[in-house]
Design a protein around this motif. Structure first.
Motif, PDB file in Angstrom:
ATOM      1  N   THR A 154       0.806  -1.224   0.000  1.00 46.26           N
ATOM      2  CA  THR A 154       0.000   0.000   0.000  1.00 46.26           C
ATOM      3  C   THR A 154       0.833   1.265   0.000  1.00 46.26           C
ATOM      4  OG1 THR A 154      -0.160  -0.095   2.422  1.00 46.26           O
ATOM      5  CG2 THR A 154      -1.951  -1.120   1.151  1.00 46.26           C
ATOM      6  N   THR A 155       2.116   1.149   0.257  1.00 43.22           N
ATOM      7  CA  THR A 155       3.007   2.300   0.192  1.00 43.22           C
ATOM      8  C   THR A 155       4.173   1.987  -0.736  1.00 43.22           C
ATOM      9  OG1 THR A 155       4.284   1.558   2.122  1.00 43.22           O
ATOM     10  CG2 THR A 155       2.423   3.045   2.532  1.00 43.22           C
ATOM     11  N   THR A 176      -2.090   4.988  -6.191  1.00 41.50           N
ATOM     12  CA  THR A 176      -1.236   5.423  -5.092  1.00 41.50           C
ATOM     13  C   THR A 176       0.153   5.814  -5.593  1.00 41.50           C
ATOM     14  OG1 THR A 176      -2.387   3.919  -3.582  1.00 41.50           O
ATOM     15  CG2 THR A 176      -0.262   4.755  -2.851  1.00 41.50           C
TER      16      THR A 176
END
Length: 425
Positions: free
Chosen positions: A230-231, A257
């Motif tokens: 997610t990052t 993202t």
């Protein structure tokens, strides 16, 4: 204008790619060794004098990272089923829709056993090469055809699948060649690549790198991420530190993202692929992606005639919202038509019997058939004892002995101010 590029492949998966591909490409991929074979089918042969009833299932993304591809793919399947059944030419198709999800949410783990339990002869899907790698042995081991409209991993060309895996999407050998040459042709001398660490991402990154370097460029940084991450701060920092002229993003929904993390990097130096070439108008501020480019297998919508109109009419008639794009809709439609034609020619709904006729009805067999572009016309030829050569909405198809299409088109697309894309060649 497209450039016709040829590549050869065999069981050893050796390939030779050469020449620059300008703003579009058609490619002929010739493969050598046969994967034809048989498995134990799940359906019964057609009794003499009776129409065939063919059961198919779908393993397409209703959820997960590729959920944006689900609607056009399911619409393509549904329209093909409707038009085959409406034709009334000796075969009726029953379809059961199922969710593939992705390797993270594992919806496929429920869907595949359910479809096999219902006695399907073929499963349309998956969209994700990563998902297919997790289910292909289970599906083909049951004697059932797995036919993907979107799998592009080169690994499937030589997979031990008993001759039961087929696809209407071209191998990433082609897409990587087109993308790498496009980036070089745009004047970029150095390249950074961020890719998903799975069979799709690693393969496409590899072939993109090879093509870019063969064109005289240098890949100065390659960084990967894993499904579920997610990052991406570490990966983005590494890319920016290498200061490449261009960045290729081989990703899925994580792009939503990754792009903000790349803030400050010129959008017109970003390159996308089929896995993340999507409508981002609701995700980013206007102008975020202006000038970014991407590759996507398939014909331009202008080349599809009334297909997209029929697709929208069918899909909305089923109570669904308007389709946003048509990615892999044609490939899904053609997959169903080809399976139905092969079953009709075989006089059987047994998986191995259908598979034995798929190359023939695509025009890839030893005996050249008569060209036809609709199920109705092709089925009429088969019913008259002739050999049909189906040319579909995804292209001529023309399968080789490994179940790969030998002809395909890769379109080049560019993002507009509103973060939607249009085909430029």
């Amino acid at each position: 204008m497209g450039v016709f590029t040829r590549a050869t492949a065999s069981r050893s998966r050796k390939a030779t790619l050469s020449g620059l591909v300008f703003l579009g490409a058609s490619a002929l991929v010739l493969t050598g060794c046969s994967s034809s074979g048989g498995g134990e089918g799940s359906s019964n042969e057609k009794p003499t004098g009776e129409d065939l009833t063919l059961k198919v299932g779908t393993l397409l993304p209703q959820t997960g990272q590729l959920a944006f591809l689900g609607p056009p793919e399911e619409a393509g399947v549904g329209l093909a089923v409707k038009e085959i059944n409406d034709a009334g030419l000796g075969i009726t198709v029953d379809v059961t829709y199922g969710d593939s999800g992705d390797p993270d949410n594992k919806a496929f783990a429920t869907t595949v056993p359910n479809l096999l339990g219902e006695g399907v002869s073929a499963i349309i899907g998956a969209a994700s090469s990563g998902v297919t790698k997790l289910v292909i042995d289970e599906v083909t081991g049951a004697g059932v055809i797995q036919f993907s409209p979107a799998n592009t991993s080169a690994d499937f060309t030589t997979w031990d699948d008993n001759g039961l895996f087929w696809r209407t999407a071209p191998s990433d050998v082609l897409q990587g060649e087109v993308l790498g040459n496009l980036i070089a042709e745009d004047g970029n001398e150095t390249l950074g690549i961020l890719y998903l660490n799975d069979s799709y991402g690693t393969g496409l990154a590899k072939f993109t790198k090879e093509a870019f370097e063969n064109a005289g460029g240098e890949v100065v940084e390659e960084v990967s991420y894993n499904a579920g991450d997610t990052t991406f701060d570490a990966q983005v920092s590494s890319l920016k530190a290498a200061n490449p002229d261009a960045i290729a993003l081989v990703a899925f929904e994580e792009t939503k993202t990754i792009v903000p993390a790349l803030a400050g990097y010129p959008a017109d130096k970003m390159y996308f692929v089929d896995g993340n070439l999507a409508d981002y108008s609701a995700d980013f501020a206007p102008g975020t992606l202006t000038g970014a480019k991407g590759t996507l297998p398939g014909l331009d919508t202008d080349e599809l005639g009334d297909f997209t109109d029929r697709l929208q009419e069918f899909w909305q008639g089923e109570g669904n919202e308007e389709l946003k794009d048509y990615s892999y809709a044609a490939e899904s439609y053609d997959a169903v038509v080809l399976i139905a034609l092969a079953a009709l020619q075989a006089g059987s709904t047994e998986g191995k019997d259908i598979a034995a006729e798929l190359q023939s009805v695509s025009g890839g067999g030893e005996d050249a058939g008569e060209k036809c572009t609709t199920f109705k016309d092709c089925a009429a030829l088969i019913n008259d004892g002739e050999t049909a050569d189906y040319d579909g909405y995804s292209g001529p198809v023309t399968f080789d002995e490994n179940g790969d299409p030998t002809e395909a088109t890769i379109g080049i697309h560019q993002y507009k101010e509103d973060n939607t894309y249009e085909r430029i060649n």
